[in-house]
Design an enzyme around this catalytic site. Sequence first.
Site, PDB file in Angstrom:
ATOM      1  CG  HIS A 250      10.583   4.883 -15.264  1.00  0.00           C
ATOM      2  ND1 HIS A 250      11.729   4.565 -15.950  1.00  0.00           N
ATOM      3  CD2 HIS A 250      10.487   3.970 -14.268  1.00  0.00           C
ATOM      4  CE1 HIS A 250      12.299   3.508 -15.395  1.00  0.00           C
ATOM      5  NE2 HIS A 250      11.565   3.127 -14.369  1.00  0.00           N
TER       6      HIS A 250
ATOM      7  NE  ARG B 124       7.306  -4.858  -7.358  1.00  0.00           N
ATOM      8  CZ  ARG B 124       8.252  -4.064  -6.860  1.00  0.00           C
ATOM      9  NH1 ARG B 124       7.919  -2.993  -6.155  1.00  0.00           N
ATOM     10  NH2 ARG B 124       9.524  -4.328  -7.069  1.00  0.00           N
TER      11      ARG B 124
ATOM     12  CD  GLU C  44       9.134   0.167 -15.001  1.00  0.00           C
ATOM     13  OE1 GLU C  44       9.247  -0.944 -14.454  1.00  0.00           O
ATOM     14  OE2 GLU C  44      10.073   0.962 -15.126  1.00  0.00           O
TER      15      GLU C  44
ATOM     16  CG  HIS D 262      -0.105  12.765  -3.802  1.00  0.00           C
ATOM     17  ND1 HIS D 262       0.244  13.342  -2.609  1.00  0.00           N
ATOM     18  CD2 HIS D 262       0.016  13.741  -4.737  1.00  0.00           C
ATOM     19  CE1 HIS D 262       0.547  14.617  -2.802  1.00  0.00           C
ATOM     20  NE2 HIS D 262       0.418  14.889  -4.092  1.00  0.00           N
TER      21      HIS D 262
ATOM     22  CD  GLU E 164      -2.396  17.374  -5.291  1.00  0.00           C
ATOM     23  OE1 GLU E 164      -2.805  18.457  -4.852  1.00  0.00           O
ATOM     24  OE2 GLU E 164      -1.218  16.970  -5.168  1.00  0.00           O
TER      25      GLU E 164
END
Length: 129
Positions: A6, A10, A57, A76, A124
Amino acid sequence: MSMFLHTMLRVFDLDKSISFYKMLGLHEVRRKDVPEGKYTLVYMAYQGNDKGGAELELTYNWGCETPYNVGTGFGHLAFGVDDVTQLVEKIRQSGGKITREPGPVKFGKTFIAFVEDPDGYKIELIQND
């Protein structure tokens, strides 16, 4: 065997972030509240993720009163989508920020666009072939 599991971001407003990523076709796979640590983890993925595909996550720290600084080292996230133009319009209609309108990549043929999620992370969007 090793595998990519993953990417963690935040987020400042968990509900707003979940709504944004749902527009990209992800759904909530699981959620974990950790009261002793004062945070919530929400894992999001595409349908059929049981084959080991990577998840996103979203980490929400309870009581955080200031949005996070994305930083200069982050580039990105990239998502393959069926219709870049249609998705950009959906994001625009929901008040999302479009940072590059849909069109071919410079010096190439790949059709892309860039948007930002509610926390300013760059996304993107790449047209699926």
